[in-house]
Design a protein around this motif. Structure first.
Motif, mmCIF file in Angstrom:
data_model
loop_
_atom_site.group_PDB
_atom_site.id
_atom_site.type_symbol
_atom_site.label_atom_id
_atom_site.label_comp_id
_atom_site.label_asym_id
_atom_site.label_seq_id
_atom_site.Cartn_x
_atom_site.Cartn_y
_atom_site.Cartn_z
ATOM 1 N N TYR A 96 9.228 0.048 -5.516
ATOM 2 C CA TYR A 96 8.628 -0.710 -4.302
ATOM 3 C C TYR A 96 9.428 -0.838 -3.001
ATOM 4 O O TYR A 96 8.905 -0.505 -1.971
ATOM 5 C CB TYR A 96 8.336 -2.152 -4.878
ATOM 6 N N GLU A 97 10.548 -1.272 -3.137
ATOM 7 C CA GLU A 97 11.389 -1.540 -1.984
ATOM 8 C C GLU A 97 11.561 -0.067 -0.869
ATOM 9 O O GLU A 97 11.287 -0.104 0.076
ATOM 10 C CB GLU A 97 13.009 -1.842 -2.146
ATOM 11 N N ARG A 98 11.702 1.145 -1.812
ATOM 12 C CA ARG A 98 11.966 2.484 -1.295
ATOM 13 C C ARG A 98 10.656 2.627 -0.599
ATOM 14 O O ARG A 98 10.812 3.135 0.650
ATOM 15 C CB ARG A 98 12.202 3.296 -2.196
ATOM 16 N N HIS A 99 9.404 2.237 -0.935
ATOM 17 C CA HIS A 99 8.038 2.925 -0.433
ATOM 18 C C HIS A 99 7.511 1.880 0.332
ATOM 19 O O HIS A 99 6.835 2.350 0.938
ATOM 20 C CB HIS A 99 7.265 3.108 -1.564
ATOM 21 N N LEU A 100 8.490 0.867 0.705
ATOM 22 C CA LEU A 100 7.922 0.040 1.956
ATOM 23 C C LEU A 100 8.678 0.749 3.079
ATOM 24 O O LEU A 100 8.191 0.642 4.338
ATOM 25 C CB LEU A 100 8.617 -1.499 1.631
ATOM 26 N N ARG A 101 9.679 1.388 2.804
ATOM 27 C CA ARG A 101 10.471 2.136 3.978
ATOM 28 C C ARG A 101 9.869 3.436 4.234
ATOM 29 O O ARG A 101 10.066 4.121 5.431
ATOM 30 C CB ARG A 101 11.984 1.874 3.615
ATOM 31 N N GLU A 102 9.658 4.026 3.172
ATOM 32 C CA GLU A 102 9.455 5.475 3.388
ATOM 33 C C GLU A 102 8.236 5.800 2.442
ATOM 34 O O GLU A 102 7.868 5.290 1.609
ATOM 35 C CB GLU A 102 10.621 6.475 2.949
ATOM 36 N N ASP A 103 7.579 7.189 2.617
ATOM 37 C CA ASP A 103 6.362 7.507 2.181
ATOM 38 C C ASP A 103 6.964 8.043 0.653
ATOM 39 O O ASP A 103 7.966 8.362 0.060
ATOM 40 C CB ASP A 103 5.826 8.805 2.850
ATOM 41 N N ALA A 104 5.974 7.873 -0.165
ATOM 42 C CA ALA A 104 6.171 8.335 -1.667
ATOM 43 C C ALA A 104 5.751 9.861 -1.668
ATOM 44 O O ALA A 104 5.167 10.398 -0.410
ATOM 45 C CB ALA A 104 5.163 7.670 -2.573
ATOM 46 N N PRO A 105 6.100 10.753 -2.538
ATOM 47 C CA PRO A 105 5.853 12.050 -2.355
ATOM 48 C C PRO A 105 4.326 12.454 -2.972
ATOM 49 O O PRO A 105 4.308 12.955 -3.897
ATOM 50 C CB PRO A 105 6.894 12.679 -3.454
ATOM 51 N N TRP A 106 3.457 12.108 -2.118
ATOM 52 C CA TRP A 106 2.039 12.027 -2.596
ATOM 53 C C TRP A 106 1.600 13.389 -2.751
ATOM 54 O O TRP A 106 0.529 13.604 -3.564
ATOM 55 C CB TRP A 106 1.157 11.178 -1.634
ATOM 56 N N SER A 109 -8.976 10.750 -13.876
ATOM 57 C CA SER A 109 -9.044 9.731 -12.736
ATOM 58 C C SER A 109 -7.687 9.320 -12.300
ATOM 59 O O SER A 109 -6.930 8.812 -13.304
ATOM 60 C CB SER A 109 -10.157 8.776 -13.248
ATOM 61 N N ARG A 110 -7.209 9.180 -11.126
ATOM 62 C CA ARG A 110 -5.953 8.654 -10.947
ATOM 63 C C ARG A 110 -6.037 8.340 -9.456
ATOM 64 O O ARG A 110 -6.663 8.761 -8.687
ATOM 65 C CB ARG A 110 -4.965 9.580 -11.007
ATOM 66 N N THR A 111 -5.221 7.093 -9.375
ATOM 67 C CA THR A 111 -5.011 6.539 -7.790
ATOM 68 C C THR A 111 -3.749 6.563 -7.281
ATOM 69 O O THR A 111 -2.634 6.848 -8.094
ATOM 70 C CB THR A 111 -5.039 5.050 -7.926
ATOM 71 N N PHE A 112 -3.528 7.056 -6.055
ATOM 72 C CA PHE A 112 -2.476 7.492 -5.382
ATOM 73 C C PHE A 112 -2.117 6.388 -4.145
ATOM 74 O O PHE A 112 -3.174 5.781 -3.816
ATOM 75 C CB PHE A 112 -2.224 8.996 -4.789
ATOM 76 N N TYR A 113 -1.150 6.366 -3.542
ATOM 77 C CA TYR A 113 -0.756 5.645 -2.232
ATOM 78 C C TYR A 113 0.177 6.620 -1.470
ATOM 79 O O TYR A 113 1.152 7.336 -2.165
ATOM 80 C CB TYR A 113 -0.012 4.195 -2.540
ATOM 81 N N ILE A 114 0.136 6.453 -0.098
ATOM 82 C CA ILE A 114 1.147 6.947 0.742
ATOM 83 C C ILE A 114 2.164 6.092 0.802
ATOM 84 O O ILE A 114 3.241 6.796 0.791
ATOM 85 C CB ILE A 114 0.540 7.467 2.099
ATOM 86 N N ASN A 115 2.247 5.021 1.009
ATOM 87 C CA ASN A 115 3.255 4.120 0.966
ATOM 88 C C ASN A 115 2.846 2.747 0.665
ATOM 89 O O ASN A 115 1.637 2.559 0.617
ATOM 90 C CB ASN A 115 3.964 4.033 2.302
ATOM 91 N N LEU A 116 3.706 1.584 0.526
ATOM 92 C CA LEU A 116 3.386 0.157 0.313
ATOM 93 C C LEU A 116 3.337 -0.596 1.322
ATOM 94 O O LEU A 116 3.468 -1.761 1.210
ATOM 95 C CB LEU A 116 4.221 -0.144 -0.975
ATOM 96 N N LYS A 117 3.383 -0.213 2.493
ATOM 97 C CA LYS A 117 3.440 -1.017 3.669
ATOM 98 C C LYS A 117 2.139 -1.726 3.754
ATOM 99 O O LYS A 117 1.034 -1.096 3.561
ATOM 100 C CB LYS A 117 3.699 -0.412 4.996
ATOM 101 N N CYS A 118 2.226 -3.073 4.101
ATOM 102 C CA CYS A 118 0.950 -3.581 4.353
ATOM 103 C C CYS A 118 1.342 -4.923 5.453
ATOM 104 O O CYS A 118 2.224 -5.298 5.530
ATOM 105 C CB CYS A 118 0.397 -4.514 3.038
ATOM 106 N N HIS A 119 0.174 -4.890 6.293
ATOM 107 C CA HIS A 119 0.517 -6.092 7.446
ATOM 108 C C HIS A 119 0.117 -7.449 6.987
ATOM 109 O O HIS A 119 0.178 -8.484 7.784
ATOM 110 C CB HIS A 119 -0.542 -5.716 8.646
ATOM 111 N N ARG A 120 -0.477 -7.624 5.813
ATOM 112 C CA ARG A 120 -0.799 -9.008 5.040
ATOM 113 C C ARG A 120 0.301 -9.395 4.294
ATOM 114 O O ARG A 120 0.896 -8.531 3.654
ATOM 115 C CB ARG A 120 -2.028 -8.615 4.569
ATOM 116 N N GLY A 121 0.271 -10.683 3.853
ATOM 117 C CA GLY A 121 1.213 -11.245 2.916
ATOM 118 C C GLY A 121 0.741 -11.913 1.708
ATOM 119 O O GLY A 121 1.007 -13.274 1.652
ATOM 120 N N CYS A 122 -0.314 -11.335 1.207
ATOM 121 C CA CYS A 122 -1.216 -12.288 -0.093
ATOM 122 C C CYS A 122 0.086 -12.699 -0.951
ATOM 123 O O CYS A 122 0.802 -11.681 -1.522
ATOM 124 C CB CYS A 122 -2.037 -11.149 -0.486
ATOM 125 N N TYR A 123 -0.119 -13.889 -1.254
ATOM 126 C CA TYR A 123 0.912 -14.311 -2.348
ATOM 127 C C TYR A 123 0.694 -13.918 -3.746
ATOM 128 O O TYR A 123 1.636 -13.862 -4.423
ATOM 129 C CB TYR A 123 0.574 -15.938 -2.170
#
Length: 410
Positions: free
Chosen positions: A97-107, A73-87
């Motif tokens: 993190y900073e890199r995958h805010l700008r570009e996709d992970a090698p999913w 079992s494993r979880t993946f993400y395409i990128n870490l961009k989000c329109h919300r700003g949960c504290y």
């Protein structure tokens, strides 16, 4: 034992020096009280897994059953961009993190590496960020999994924003088995109504529809109302998560009056789960909500997933790879190895008693102790000794494993 307790205090004090507030240190009986509470819930019909770290009633996703220690079992993400700003978001703790805010992970590569690593792919998840910010790529991910591992149980995490009928139809056709929505009570009624509408729509297309959210202390009454509403909507289940401080953005936690549980962990360790530190009061609130669901006779499943449950998974992923001598070591429900130990004047009589009983033991030249399986504790006690419980884990450095003791307890 005093040395390990000192390490725990120093850890807390180092964080307090950074301005992080901790609650009053729990007494020695705190763990016993929680075990008694869990035992009472079990008598009411609650399922207990992983030593009480996972508690549930009613529907329980197969992904939750497979979560801890299941290498398929494993979880993946395409990128870490989000329109919300949960504290309380812990994504900033993710690697790159900073890199995958700008570009996709090698999913795609990550998924192929995962397939090569495990004997059977059982469960696959897509999270973010917000995966529906990139719907086309989210659908591409589902299509990839559906084609290469059609037997896998596939789930998607979303805030519910951007979820529509077109996506629901396509995702369903590509084998999406389960969808989990987050509900942000502190964003107001309009936000809650939006996600409830998305949940209602999802029920028409996706086999399992769930809510997954942290339980924030002070929101207990609103949470009870939400559980009732979800039950009316015939949602399959809700995953209650222990609310955590992700080691950044403390000002937002401080102004809300939150404090960190003290001590934060049963066993202090550098866990890899990004959620970090448990907030005081969330565990009790989750237990209360689970009992509320039972007493109300709600039909939806309620699963309380503690921070400890997340941490167990990280520990087990390593420890299950090694077969320590079962005559000496026991792999516990907490994911750690356990062994009994005696020291000083207890060593000689216990050594003789164990030898007489035919019980194996291990001498430790570093601390002068002898270690043995906990099943022989009564033999040691009859010899007049006071055994301690040693908690250990395997750590790997450059591919070389070593056994490290983390705690001694009475």
């Amino acid at each position: 034992m005093a040395e390990y307790e000192a390490i725990e205090r120093e850890y807390v004090e180092s964080l307090e020096m950074q301005g992080i507030a901790f609650g009053e240190r729990a007494g020695a009986d705190a763990s016993a009280r929680r075990r008694a509470r869990v035992s009472a819930l079990v008598k009411k019909g609650v399922r207990s897994l992983n030593g009480g770290a996972s508690l549930s009633c009613g529907f329980l996703s197969s992904a939750c059953r497979a979560c801890v220690g299941d290498c398929g079992s494993r979880t993946f993400y395409i990128n870490l961009k989000c329109h919300r700003g949960c504290y309380f978001c812990f994504n900033p703790n993710q690697v790159d993190y900073e890199r995958h805010l700008r570009e996709d992970a090698p999913w795609r590569k990550a998924f192929e590496d995962f397939r090569a690593e495990v004997p059977v792919v059982t469960h696959v998840a897509l999270t973010g960020g917000e995966p529906l910010l990139v719907k086309d790529k989210a659908l591409d991910f589902l299509a990839m999994v559906h084609e290469e591992e059609p037997q896998a149980h596939v789930r998607l995490y979303t805030s519910g924003a951007f979820f529509d009928e077109d996506f629901a139809r396509q995702a369903s056709a590509l084998g999406l088995d389960e969808i989990r929505f987050s509900v942000k009570l502190d964003e107001g009624d309009a936000s809650v109504k939006e996600v409830l509408a998305a949940l209602t729509l999802a029920r028409e297309f996706i086999p399992s529809v769930m809510v997954e959210m942290p339980v924030i202390p002070g929101q207990e009454e609103a949470m009870r109302g939400l559980l009732r509403r979800l039950d009316e909507l015939e949602i399959d289940g809700v995953n209650l998560l222990e609310f955590c401080f992700p080691l950044h953005n403390w000002g937002e936690f401080a102004k809300r009056g939150f404090r960190i549980k003290n001590p934060p962990f049963e066993v202090l360790y550098n866990y890899q789960y990004a959620g970090a530190l448990p907030v005081e009061g969330s565990d009790e609130a989750c237990l209360d909500l689970l009992e509320f669901a039972m007493d109300e006779g709600l039909s939806l499943g309620v699963h309380y997933c503690t921070l400890a449950n997340k941490n167990i998974d990280a520990v087990l992923q390593v420890n299950r790879r090694y077969d320590l001598d079962p005559a000496l070591y026991e792999l516990g429900e907490d994911g750690f190895f356990h062994v009994a130990k005696v020291f000083d004047q207890d060593v000689a009589p216990v050594r003789a008693a164990l030898a007489s009983a035919g019980a194996p033991y291990l001498e430790d030249g570093d601390d002068g102790s002898i270690a043995f399986h906990a099943r022989w504790t009564s033999v040691a006690e009859r010899a007049g000794a006071v055994p301690a419980r040693s908690v250990l884990t395997i750590e790997e450095s450059n591919g070389v494993p070593r056994l490290r003791e983390l705690k001694l307890a009475g």
